[in-house]
Structure formats: C-alpha cells, structure tokens
Design an enzyme around this catalytic site. Structure first.
Site, PDB file in Angstrom:
ATOM      1  N   THR A  90     -60.916  76.200 -42.618  1.00  0.00           N
ATOM      2  CA  THR A  90     -61.327  75.832 -43.963  1.00  0.00           C
ATOM      3  C   THR A  90     -62.773  75.359 -43.915  1.00  0.00           C
ATOM      4  O   THR A  90     -63.229  74.857 -42.892  1.00  0.00           O
ATOM      5  CB  THR A  90     -60.409  74.715 -44.512  1.00  0.00           C
ATOM      6  OG1 THR A  90     -59.059  75.167 -44.454  1.00  0.00           O
ATOM      7  CG2 THR A  90     -60.753  74.341 -45.934  1.00  0.00           C
ATOM      8  N   THR A 148     -60.583  78.187 -48.152  1.00  0.00           N
ATOM      9  CA  THR A 148     -59.857  78.336 -46.899  1.00  0.00           C
ATOM     10  C   THR A 148     -59.340  79.748 -46.679  1.00  0.00           C
ATOM     11  O   THR A 148     -59.072  80.484 -47.628  1.00  0.00           O
ATOM     12  CB  THR A 148     -58.665  77.356 -46.834  1.00  0.00           C
ATOM     13  OG1 THR A 148     -58.085  77.410 -45.533  1.00  0.00           O
ATOM     14  CG2 THR A 148     -57.602  77.701 -47.866  1.00  0.00           C
ATOM     15  N   ASP A 194     -48.087  77.827 -46.089  1.00  0.00           N
ATOM     16  CA  ASP A 194     -48.075  76.523 -46.745  1.00  0.00           C
ATOM     17  C   ASP A 194     -46.858  76.322 -47.649  1.00  0.00           C
ATOM     18  O   ASP A 194     -46.656  75.239 -48.179  1.00  0.00           O
ATOM     19  CB  ASP A 194     -49.356  76.336 -47.566  1.00  0.00           C
ATOM     20  CG  ASP A 194     -50.498  75.817 -46.722  1.00  0.00           C
ATOM     21  OD1 ASP A 194     -50.262  75.526 -45.539  1.00  0.00           O
ATOM     22  OD2 ASP A 194     -51.625  75.698 -47.231  1.00  0.00           O
ATOM     23  N   SER A 222     -51.350  73.053 -51.428  1.00  0.00           N
ATOM     24  CA  SER A 222     -52.532  73.022 -50.560  1.00  0.00           C
ATOM     25  C   SER A 222     -52.922  71.586 -50.256  1.00  0.00           C
ATOM     26  O   SER A 222     -52.639  70.673 -51.026  1.00  0.00           O
ATOM     27  CB  SER A 222     -53.705  73.734 -51.235  1.00  0.00           C
ATOM     28  OG  SER A 222     -54.894  73.570 -50.487  1.00  0.00           O
ATOM     29  N   SER A 223     -53.579  71.395 -49.121  1.00  0.00           N
ATOM     30  CA  SER A 223     -54.091  70.070 -48.753  1.00  0.00           C
ATOM     31  C   SER A 223     -55.548  69.874 -49.163  1.00  0.00           C
ATOM     32  O   SER A 223     -56.093  68.786 -48.981  1.00  0.00           O
ATOM     33  CB  SER A 223     -53.978  69.870 -47.236  1.00  0.00           C
ATOM     34  OG  SER A 223     -52.637  69.945 -46.824  1.00  0.00           O
ATOM     35  N   GLY A 231     -59.814  70.767 -42.486  1.00  0.00           N
ATOM     36  CA  GLY A 231     -58.962  70.037 -41.556  1.00  0.00           C
ATOM     37  C   GLY A 231     -57.476  70.220 -41.773  1.00  0.00           C
ATOM     38  O   GLY A 231     -56.677  69.424 -41.285  1.00  0.00           O
ATOM     39  N   GLY A 232     -57.077  71.256 -42.537  1.00  0.00           N
ATOM     40  CA  GLY A 232     -55.651  71.482 -42.727  1.00  0.00           C
ATOM     41  C   GLY A 232     -54.977  70.287 -43.374  1.00  0.00           C
ATOM     42  O   GLY A 232     -55.467  69.702 -44.330  1.00  0.00           O
TER      43      GLY A 232
END
Length: 260
Positions: free
Chosen positions: A69, A87, A111, A140-141, A161-162
C-alpha cells in the site's frame, strides 16, 4: 500508556469486526453508537489498569491484510488538502492490469471474512458484515485522515501497513493533538499495534524499552517484536506562523517531504 492504548485498540478492532462492512449490504450498522462518547465509556467499564484483557476468539476480530500500500499527503498554496492511500494488497496485485485504464488490478478479496461463523485465535474472522458477496466491497484498513482546526486543514496524515494502518495513524494523531509533538517527531515516535486477534501487542523492537516490556508482560500481555510499524507521510499547518511542515517516515526508502 502502552497498556491503555493497546486496550483501546483491542476493543475498537472487536467492534469493527462485529459491525463493519460494505454499508450497501449492512444497512443497520450502528455508526452513531460506535462514535458516541457514551458507548466509548461503556466499552472501558471492564478495563483493568493493572491487567490485560482477554480476546475471545468466539467473538470478533479482523481479517488478513497485505502490505503493498502507498500513501501521500498534499496541501496546495490555497490550503486545499489531500490525504490519499491506495493499495494493491499483495505484491503486484493479481499481476494483471489494463493498458487502456493504466493501472494494475488489486487482489483485495483476501480482506473479506473467508468462512462464515469461523473465528480463530490466529485472526481469522467469520462475522457476517464482511462476508464475501457479489457486488460487495471488502472491509479495508486504509485510514487517510485530515484533521481540521477552525474549519481549515491542520493535520494531513496517512500510512501503508495493512492491518496496522488504523493504529499507526491513530497514534500519530494522538501524538500531535494530545502531546503537541512536531509532525516529524510524532511520525518517528514509538508505535504499537493490537488488533484483538491474535491476542498480542506488536511493537517496534528498538523503540519500546526493556522495562516497559517487562511491565507489560507482568500485566499479562503477549509481546511480538517487529522492525517498524507503518510508513507515515504527514503535514501540519501553523496558522499563526502561516507555516506548513511536512515529514516522511525515515523507514521509507523512497519517501520524502517536498515544498514547491
């Protein structure tokens, strides 16, 4: 500090997994409740300042995230701000792209919660809001953030950073707003990550002191070291001095701050 922040993260990620997913498929998401101060106070009623809570895999948590990302923050001469995170999930996405459209396709399907009703202590989640379905967007993060002051952008921040992105941005915003840190120091400060499941604190091995680690372990926390958490890119604006300050995480090989 680490104990309190980790317990806040634990509860937030549990609530996220229980309630959040594509709003087109989850019409009853209790967003007002989740954002209310009364609910926040209630979630901390069982907080023990001397002992770690327990994350129960029979409840809720968070799915897998990749780490490929990118984030950038921009402010122009008129004060217009952009915080943009995008991402591919894992490296080169699905390794296919469109010559006509000019971009590579991602592989964000990971995800989604993979198996209905199956939640494990390793972090696999099976709650309903984020189960896979046709035309449904996965959770999503990504957390691109703009904080306004007196109606104008004051802090523009974000990170790749996921699954760690949410907590990385949260701690940096906390450093700037609550501890009055300069943006570069806020970005470089020690970060931790707790996502409810797996039940552990991820920490930057060179920034969390040994005595703090010992104290946390005595409280019942499980600690897992990592090199760095997040790759933050941020800007702050000082209205009194009419001064923009930009900073890039030193862990980024190709990141930087530039003014034109």
């Amino acid at each position: 500090y680490v104990h309190l922040v980790a317990e806040a993260m634990r509860r937030a990620f549990a609530d996220r997994a229980e309630h959040l997913g594509d709003p087109d498929f989850n019409l009853d998401m209790p967003l007002d409740k989740l954002l209310s101060k009364d609910f926040a106070k209630k979630r901390f009623e069982n907080l023990d300042m001397s002992k770690a809570s327990t994350s129960d895999p029979a409840q809720f948590g968070h799915p897998y995230d990749g780490e490929n990302t990118t984030h950038f923050s921009v402010v122009d001469k008129d004060g217009n701000a952009i915080s943009m995170t995008y991402t591919l999930e894992n490296s080169y996405g699905v390794k296919m792209g469109s010559e006509k459209l000019g971009f590579i396709f991602n592989n964000e399907m990971g995800d989604f919660n993979p198996v209905p009703g199956k939640t494990t202590s390793t972090g696999q989640i099976g709650s309903n809001p984020n189960l896979v379905a046709p035309e449904k967007r996965m959770l999503s993060s990504m957390t691109p953030t703009i904080v306004a002051k007196d109606g104008k952008p004051y802090l523009v921040i974000g990170s790749p950073g996921g699954r760690t992105i949410i907590n990385t941005v949260f701690q940096t915003v906390l450093n700037v707003l609550a501890y009055d840190m300069r943006i570069d120091r806020a970005i470089e400060a020690m970060k931790i990550h707790h996502q409810w499941l797996p039940d552990r604190i991820l920490y930057e091995r060179n920034l969390l002191s040994p005595d703090t680690r010992d104290a946390l372990e005595k409280m019942g926390h499980t600690l897992t070291p990592t090199t760095t958490i997040g790759v933050l890119m941020g800007i702050t604006y000082d209205a009194s001095k009419k001064l923009y300050t930009g900073a890039a995480d030193s862990s980024s090989e190709d990141g930087g701050a530039r003014g034109y």
